[in-house]
Design an enzyme around this catalytic site. Structure first.
Site, PDB file in Angstrom:
ATOM      1  N   LYS A  77       0.850  -1.201   0.000  1.00 22.00           N
ATOM      2  CA  LYS A  77       0.000   0.000   0.000  1.00 22.00           C
ATOM      3  C   LYS A  77       0.882   1.247   0.000  1.00 22.00           C
ATOM      4  CE  LYS A  77      -3.917   1.857   2.714  1.00 22.00           C
ATOM      5  NZ  LYS A  77      -4.777   1.652   3.900  1.00 22.00           N
ATOM      6  N   SER A  80      -9.883   1.730   3.016  1.00 18.96           N
ATOM      7  CA  SER A  80      -8.975   2.451   2.148  1.00 18.96           C
ATOM      8  C   SER A  80      -7.964   1.572   1.406  1.00 18.96           C
ATOM      9  CB  SER A  80      -8.186   3.486   2.966  1.00 18.96           C
ATOM     10  OG  SER A  80      -7.333   2.834   3.899  1.00 18.96           O
ATOM     11  N   SER A 102     -10.165  -0.469   7.235  1.00 20.43           N
ATOM     12  CA  SER A 102      -9.534  -0.339   5.914  1.00 20.43           C
ATOM     13  C   SER A 102      -8.829  -1.578   5.387  1.00 20.43           C
ATOM     14  CB  SER A 102      -8.521   0.811   5.933  1.00 20.43           C
ATOM     15  OG  SER A 102      -9.179   2.042   5.874  1.00 20.43           O
TER      16      SER A 102
END
Lengths: 548, 95
Positions: free
Chosen positions: A96, A176, A200
């Site tokens: 990420k 997210s 997330s």
């Protein structure tokens, strides 16, 4: 193993074993994933920065270590040599874009971090490279991890590999960590690094049929991860199996003197803890999660999960977490407050974007106005307001008191049970653009996950079935602090009982570049229809028991 | 809690965010809605409840007060949008 699509189907555990035996090289494995990313990323937008050259260099280095280990084993020093190999030797991983990666651009998917190339490495990713992992690239996410759909990214939305049956509407992958979840689901990487502040990791895992684990607060170091809400943020893995999530957590976790909130507690061998069964395990079902308006589909999924655990020998009982409904509003005070403080550092002076102004204050204001997106601005403003003079007690302290009550609810429940079972989300993935105009509707996505962050507990989402229109749904297991091992063990029982989900049809391969993702396409049947919804339902129904 | 545009502008200035008139109008409604929604916390009796300071009980580790890191100014200024030697350059702040 000549066909590269077979190689992208390997789990981390399978690839590791093949690499160690010498049946597979790390370079071949990396190449298969690099090709998959090239073919898919135009349509999915899961990667914001693929790093194929770095991946091949790291893979070659892993191959050398693997070859050396095999030579040593030939000379009869098997144990010592295997011990010298990392747990992830030669395994390709994607990360990420919230994790700082040395010499590899890191932006948190915000315009304000344009071109930021960290001169340092986050502790979690350093742990992966020390374990022999290979970096495939940086993954898309909501800007500064603020979002539940991956639509707030400066790099544009990620498209979920899954579509409703008979439809080609583009769906969100959740957020997210939408890029992490989509990349794992589309087999662009076998595992990915993600972070979870309010759901997330778990919500996108549920939306994409993947396994997502948020560890206990303090289990993994937050050093070098772009901070959103420091008392809630925690790094964790997204993978395709519970075993792979266990392997990844083992490599990520550990005490770090550079993060004073990282816990100095032993890290168990999570993989070895799997498969011990759950005979006699006490599982709590929190009655407050049966919110009015819960869809029949989610309710049925939950009951099926309860039945699966009972059949494996668990004792299921109802528990009460009376302050559950206040977790989300308290979160939307605490998280923005901490975010407004953390994001004060983006001022156009030391890194990232700078927009000139007539004086230093207008330079700050112009830089932040242009650099932050709408959702980030909204949260910075809410956070600034609740921390401002005269409102601090009424909002922030009140929310932190409510948080104490939420934690006490869990403490009381865990005196009676070992683990809790809930749905991960109130429903399956929704359409891109569907909830953009309504912040509160978007926030409600995290209603079942946010309590876990407020109390700092470990939470795991496991794919457990398909919705009526063929989309994945997840069940969540919540554990005692630092008891990820039990959560994973129970998660594997759910995974085994649910059986593998059908793979989403690979509509994204060889697609034209970004922007054409939503155009009309003939919708085909999913692969392996025999393993589809019908088979699942039939398999589940004889096992179904009355809910407690 | 009704937020007016003047308050939105005041908060935006505290947060060092320039906002347009259009943004101020939109934010007025959005912030009001969010603050109304979080106001349900008022229902909760929190008398005598300590605010949470950390989720997991742990003792803060002490270490020797000594330099353990540093000595790489090139790395520190490398990402600066404006720099001179090992300094960050900003608009003039003193007369």
């Amino acid at each position: 193993m000549a066909d590269s699509s077979d190689l992208t189907r390997l789990t981390i555990a399978e690839a590791r074993d093949a690499l160690r035996k010498g049946d597979l090289s790390a370079r071949t494995l990396a190449e298969a994933h690099i090709a998959a990313i090239e073919a898919a990323n135009g349509a999915l937008n899961a990667f914001v920065l693929p790093t194929p050259e770095k991946a091949l260099a790291m893979a070659d280095a892993a191959d050398e270590r693997l070859a050396k280990a095999r030579r040593g084993r030939g000379k009869g020093r098997a144990k010592a040599v295997d011990g010298a190999l990392g747990a992830l030797e030669g395994i390709p991983i994607a990360v990420k874009d919230l994790f700082a990666t040395r010499a590899v651009r890191t932006t948190a998917c915000s315009h304000i971090l344009d071109g930021f190339v960290p001169p340092y490495e986050s502790t979690v990713t350093q742990n992966l490279w020390d374990a022999g992992a290979v970096l495939l690239g940086k993954l898309n996410n909501d800007e500064f991890a603020m979002g539940s759909s991956n639509e707030t990214s400066h790099f544009g939305p990620v498209v979920n590999p899954w579509r409703r049956e008979g439809s080609d509407e583009a769906l969100v992958p959740g957020g997210s960590s939408g890029g992490s979840a989509a990349a794992v689901a589309a087999r662009l990487c076998p595992g990915a690094m993600a972070t979870d502040t309010g759901g997330s990791i778990r919500q996108p895992a549920a939306f994409t049929g993947t396994v997502g684990l948020k560890p206990t607060y303090g289990r993994c170091s937050r050093w070098g991860i772009v901070a959103f809400a420091s008392s809630l943020d925690q790094a964790g893995p997204i993978a395709r199996t519970v075993r792979d999530a266990a392997i990844l957590l083992g490599a990520m976790a550990g005490h770090d003197p550079k993060d004073t909130t990282s816990a100095d507690v032993p890290v168990p061998d999570y993989e070895a803890e799997l498969g011990r069964g759950i005979e006699g395990l006490k599982v709590g079902v929190p009655k407050e999660y049966r919110a009015p308006g819960m869809s029949a589909e989610i309710e049925a999924l939950w009951r099926r999960g309860i039945a699966w655990l009972e059949e494996a020998g668990a004792e299921v009982r109802e528990v009460s977490l009376p302050h559950t409904r206040y977790a989300l509003p308290a979160y939307y005070i605490v998280a923005p407050a901490e975010a407004s403080s953390n994001l004060a550092r983006y001022d156009g002076v030391r890194y990232g974007l700078r927009v000139p102004g007539s004086d230093i204050v207008s330079m700050y204001e112009n830089t932040r106005a242009e650099g932050f997106g709408a959702e980030v601005k909204r949260r910075v403003l809410i956070g600034t307001y609740v921390l401002s003079a005269g409102y601090y007690d009424a909002y922030y302290l009140k929310a932190q008191r409510v948080r104490t009550l939420i934690k006490r609810d869990f403490d009381a429940a865990f005196e009676r049970v070992d683990v809790l079972l809930t749905p991960t989300t109130p429903g399956p993935a929704f359409g891109i653009g569907e909830k953009v105009g309504d912040p509160i509707a978007m926030y409600l996505n995290d209603i079942f996950t946010v309590t876990v962050n407020m109390a700092g507990l470990p939470g795991l989402s496991v794919p457990a079935g398909l919705s009526g229109d063929g989309l994945p749904l997840g069940l969540q297991l919540i554990g005692k602090p630092f008891d990820e091992a039990t959560v994973l063990r129970a998660g594997q029982v759910l995974e085994t009982a649910a059986g593998p989900l059908p793979e989403p049809e690979a509509w994204w391969t060889g697609s034209p570049p970004k922007g054409a993702a939503g155009r009309k396409r003939a919708s085909g049947r999913r692969k392996s229809p025999a393993r589809g919804k019908g088979a699942r339902g039939a398999k589940a129904s004889p096992k179904r028991k009355a809910s407690p | 809690m009704q937020v007016d545009e003047a308050l939105v502008r005041h908060i935006a200035h505290l947060a060092r965010l320039r906002i347009t008139d259009e943004e101020a109008r939109a934010l007025r409604g959005e912030l009001s809605a969010i603050l109304d929604w979080v106001a349900q916390l008022e229902e909760v009796d929190t008398d005598g409840v300590e605010p949470m300071t950390r989720v997991v009980e742990m003792r803060m580790k002490m270490r020797e007060d000594e330099v353990t890191d540093g000595g790489y100014p090139d790395d520190i200024v490398r990402n600066a949008p404006m720099r001179e030697d090992h300094f960050f350059v900003v608009p003039k702040v003193v007369e």
